[in-house]
Design an enzyme around this catalytic site. Structure first.
Site, PDB file in Angstrom:
ATOM      1  N   ARG A  45      -7.777 -11.776  21.441  1.00  0.00           N
ATOM      2  CA  ARG A  45      -6.358 -12.112  21.298  1.00  0.00           C
ATOM      3  C   ARG A  45      -6.141 -13.610  21.436  1.00  0.00           C
ATOM      4  O   ARG A  45      -5.374 -14.224  20.705  1.00  0.00           O
ATOM      5  CB  ARG A  45      -5.526 -11.363  22.333  1.00  0.00           C
ATOM      6  CG  ARG A  45      -4.037 -11.592  22.123  1.00  0.00           C
ATOM      7  CD  ARG A  45      -3.163 -10.637  22.870  1.00  0.00           C
ATOM      8  NE  ARG A  45      -1.821 -10.667  22.329  1.00  0.00           N
ATOM      9  CZ  ARG A  45      -0.738 -10.977  23.037  1.00  0.00           C
ATOM     10  NH1 ARG A  45      -0.869 -11.223  24.338  1.00  0.00           N
ATOM     11  NH2 ARG A  45       0.436 -11.006  22.472  1.00  0.00           N
ATOM     12  N   HIS A  49      -4.334 -16.103  18.867  1.00  0.00           N
ATOM     13  CA  HIS A  49      -3.117 -16.852  19.229  1.00  0.00           C
ATOM     14  C   HIS A  49      -3.279 -18.361  19.053  1.00  0.00           C
ATOM     15  O   HIS A  49      -2.330 -19.059  18.713  1.00  0.00           O
ATOM     16  CB  HIS A  49      -2.675 -16.499  20.658  1.00  0.00           C
ATOM     17  CG  HIS A  49      -1.786 -15.295  20.685  1.00  0.00           C
ATOM     18  ND1 HIS A  49      -0.815 -15.098  21.623  1.00  0.00           N
ATOM     19  CD2 HIS A  49      -1.719 -14.232  19.856  1.00  0.00           C
ATOM     20  CE1 HIS A  49      -0.175 -13.960  21.367  1.00  0.00           C
ATOM     21  NE2 HIS A  49      -0.724 -13.415  20.300  1.00  0.00           N
ATOM     22  N   TRP A 188      -3.780   3.952  29.377  1.00  0.00           N
ATOM     23  CA  TRP A 188      -5.123   3.594  29.855  1.00  0.00           C
ATOM     24  C   TRP A 188      -6.160   4.369  29.081  1.00  0.00           C
ATOM     25  O   TRP A 188      -7.203   3.851  28.708  1.00  0.00           O
ATOM     26  CB  TRP A 188      -5.246   3.868  31.356  1.00  0.00           C
ATOM     27  CG  TRP A 188      -4.494   2.836  32.112  1.00  0.00           C
ATOM     28  CD1 TRP A 188      -3.236   2.941  32.647  1.00  0.00           C
ATOM     29  CD2 TRP A 188      -4.908   1.478  32.336  1.00  0.00           C
ATOM     30  NE1 TRP A 188      -2.861   1.746  33.196  1.00  0.00           N
ATOM     31  CE2 TRP A 188      -3.861   0.823  33.034  1.00  0.00           C
ATOM     32  CE3 TRP A 188      -6.053   0.756  32.027  1.00  0.00           C
ATOM     33  CZ2 TRP A 188      -3.935  -0.496  33.411  1.00  0.00           C
ATOM     34  CZ3 TRP A 188      -6.120  -0.582  32.415  1.00  0.00           C
ATOM     35  CH2 TRP A 188      -5.065  -1.193  33.105  1.00  0.00           C
TER      36      TRP A 188
HETATM   37  C1  HEM Z   1       2.199  -8.595  13.577  1.00  0.00           C
HETATM   38  C2  HEM Z   1       1.244  -9.274  14.251  1.00  0.00           C
HETATM   39  C3  HEM Z   1       0.921  -8.970  15.691  1.00  0.00           C
HETATM   40  C4  HEM Z   1       1.775  -8.615  16.709  1.00  0.00           C
HETATM   41  C5  HEM Z   1       3.292  -8.451  16.689  1.00  0.00           C
HETATM   42  C6  HEM Z   1       0.918  -8.411  17.890  1.00  0.00           C
HETATM   43  C7  HEM Z   1       1.411  -8.044  19.149  1.00  0.00           C
HETATM   44  C8  HEM Z   1       0.623  -7.744  20.241  1.00  0.00           C
HETATM   45  C9  HEM Z   1       1.135  -7.347  21.534  1.00  0.00           C
HETATM   46  C10 HEM Z   1       2.618  -7.206  21.904  1.00  0.00           C
HETATM   47  C11 HEM Z   1       0.055  -7.128  22.339  1.00  0.00           C
HETATM   48  C12 HEM Z   1       0.077  -6.709  23.814  1.00  0.00           C
HETATM   49  C13 HEM Z   1      -0.119  -7.921  24.709  1.00  0.00           C
HETATM   50  C14 HEM Z   1      -0.090  -7.492  26.170  1.00  0.00           C
HETATM   51  O1  HEM Z   1       0.912  -6.821  26.529  1.00  0.00           O
HETATM   52  O2  HEM Z   1      -1.046  -7.815  26.925  1.00  0.00           O
HETATM   53  C15 HEM Z   1      -1.136  -7.379  21.560  1.00  0.00           C
HETATM   54  C16 HEM Z   1      -2.432  -7.250  22.042  1.00  0.00           C
HETATM   55  C17 HEM Z   1      -3.560  -7.537  21.292  1.00  0.00           C
HETATM   56  N1  HEM Z   1      -3.586  -8.109  20.036  1.00  0.00           N
HETATM   57 FE1  HEM Z   1      -2.008  -8.294  18.785  1.00  0.00          FE
HETATM   58  N2  HEM Z   1      -0.397  -8.647  17.581  1.00  0.00           N
HETATM   59  C18 HEM Z   1      -0.441  -8.996  16.256  1.00  0.00           C
HETATM   60  C19 HEM Z   1      -1.580  -9.359  15.542  1.00  0.00           C
HETATM   61  C20 HEM Z   1      -2.857  -9.423  16.075  1.00  0.00           C
HETATM   62  C21 HEM Z   1      -4.012  -9.974  15.367  1.00  0.00           C
HETATM   63  C22 HEM Z   1      -3.962 -10.589  13.964  1.00  0.00           C
HETATM   64  C23 HEM Z   1      -5.104  -9.844  16.218  1.00  0.00           C
HETATM   65  C24 HEM Z   1      -6.540 -10.243  16.034  1.00  0.00           C
HETATM   66  C25 HEM Z   1      -7.130 -10.433  14.859  1.00  0.00           C
HETATM   67  C26 HEM Z   1      -4.593  -9.202  17.438  1.00  0.00           C
HETATM   68  C27 HEM Z   1      -5.395  -8.854  18.517  1.00  0.00           C
HETATM   69  C28 HEM Z   1      -4.911  -8.276  19.694  1.00  0.00           C
HETATM   70  C29 HEM Z   1      -5.769  -7.758  20.754  1.00  0.00           C
HETATM   71  C30 HEM Z   1      -7.297  -7.725  20.745  1.00  0.00           C
HETATM   72  C31 HEM Z   1      -4.921  -7.286  21.767  1.00  0.00           C
HETATM   73  C32 HEM Z   1      -5.312  -6.645  23.093  1.00  0.00           C
HETATM   74  C33 HEM Z   1      -5.321  -7.726  24.155  1.00  0.00           C
HETATM   75  C34 HEM Z   1      -5.684  -7.217  25.554  1.00  0.00           C
HETATM   76  O3  HEM Z   1      -6.062  -6.012  25.694  1.00  0.00           O
HETATM   77  O4  HEM Z   1      -5.579  -8.026  26.513  1.00  0.00           O
HETATM   78  N3  HEM Z   1      -3.241  -8.968  17.326  1.00  0.00           N
HETATM   79  N4  HEM Z   1      -0.769  -7.758  20.293  1.00  0.00           N
END
Ligand code: HEM
Ligand SMILES: CC(=O)Cn1cnc2ccccc21
Length: 290
Positions: A45, A49, A188
């Site tokens: 993530r 970002h 979980w």
């Molecule tokens: C429309 C685009 C996207 C939105 C709105 C979005 C939104 C989110 C949100 C709200 C979370 C939860 C964060 C948390 O509460 O800890 C998340 C987690 C995550 N996102 Fe996205 N995301 C997007 C695109 C992506 C992309 C492009 C990638 C990677 C190529 C990605 C990889 C991840 C990963 C790996 C997590 C898990 C992080 C963790 O477990 O700590 N996301 N995302």
């Protein structure tokens, strides 16, 4: 103009493989983080970002300058929870002071994906740390409460096609949402630290119900206790996105191939690597044991 990549004097594949190995070994050591999910998803993530601030209209933001290291970007509310990944990488940055922050943040995502059995991701070094004044303003990362047209428009800023958008979002097979970070709550049970196409399989196979969560935000929940963000669910509501969801749910190899290409494009957006030679493909720890 694009940022010109600059080779680190005398560093070669072996040097970067040492950084990869240090990150990969630390991932194995510190496996208890976040309910034994580990740091892998958080590192992926972070790599997204730091790259997702890119704007092709004025070539601002993006992974090149490593500006996440500055307070303004690290404190962006959209980056809540990524302090864990940044803290994880501090000793790596100390051990390898010659690597730029932009290269470290992106290499960490590549390492995490490969160590979580994802595809091999070709990676090129050469990002150069920028000054604090070059830090992009907050607000460039996407809003999870939106629909398909928002998602299409948002990724248009990077020049991504529908197919690239769907492939990239497949990374939501990893990790979980945390109410205290984003206002979305993940189960979980379903959180994983293995890279697969199950995000697409779940989207198509589960019965999704739109519900308000404890933070008052709407999210999709299934009987099995899985969840999807509105922007996740948009991929099956929008006909043009849906056909790629169906393709990847059926064909994990196609997903791996298309994810790899879209992720490299995300991490390299806005950078001219010129004649700095071809990308490195790192060996996983398992491949080096034998
Ligand atoms: C429309 C685009 C996207 C939105 C709105 C979005 C939104 C989110 C949100 C709200 C979370 C939860 C964060 C948390 O509460 O800890 C998340 C987690 C995550 N996102 Fe996205 N995301 C997007 C695109 C992506 C992309 C492009 C990638 C990677 C190529 C990605 C990889 C991840 C990963 C790996 C997590 C898990 C992080 C963790 O477990 O700590 N996301 N995302
Ligand atoms: C386990 C799970 O909720 C799968 N999932 C579904 N949407 C997600 C967004 C960010 C992280 C994980 C996500």
């Amino acid at each position: 103009a694009l940022h010109l990549a600059k080779a680190q004097d005398g560093k070669s594949l072996e040097d970067f493989q040492k950084v990869y190995n240090a990150i990969a070994e630390k991932l194995r050591d510190e496996d208890e983080f976040d309910g034994y999910i580990g740091y892998g998803p958080n590192l992926v993530r972070l790599s997204w970002h730091v790259s997702g601030t890119f704007d092709k209209n004025d070539n601002s933001g993006g992974s090149f300058g490593g500006t996440y290291r500055f307070k303004k970007e690290a404190d962006d509310p959209a980056n809540k929870g990524l302090q864990n990944a940044a803290h994880f990488l501090e000793p790596i940055a100390k051990k390898f002071p010659w690597i730029s922050h932009g290269d470290l943040y992106t290499l960490a995502g590549v390492t995490a994906l490969q160590e979580m059995q994802g595809p091999k991701i070709p990676w090129r070094p050469g990002r150069v740390d920028a000054d604090e004044k070059d830090t992009p303003e907050n607000g460039r990362l996407p809003d999870a409460s939106q629909d398909g047209s928002y998602v299409r428009h948002y990724f248009g800023r990077f020049g991504f096609t529908d197919q690239e958008i769907v492939a990239l979002l497949g990374a939501h097979c990893l990790g979980k949402t945390h109410l205290e970070n984003s206002g979305y709550e993940g189960p979980w049970g379903a959180a994983t630290n293995t890279f697969t196409n199950e995000f697409f399989v779940n989207l198509l196979n589960e019965n999704w119900k739109l519900e308000k969560n404890e933070a008052g935000n709407k999210q999709y929940n299934s009987e099995k206790g899985y969840m999807m963000l509105p922007t996740d669910y948009a991929l099956v509501q929008d006909g043009k996105f849906r056909k790629y969801v169906e393709k990847y749910a059926k064909d994990q190899d196609a997903f791996f191939e298309d994810f790899k290409s879209a992720y490299v494009k995300l991490l390299e957006n806005g950078i001219d690597f010129g004649k700095l030679g071809k990308a490195y493909v790192f060996k996983t720890l398992d491949e080096q044991d034998s």
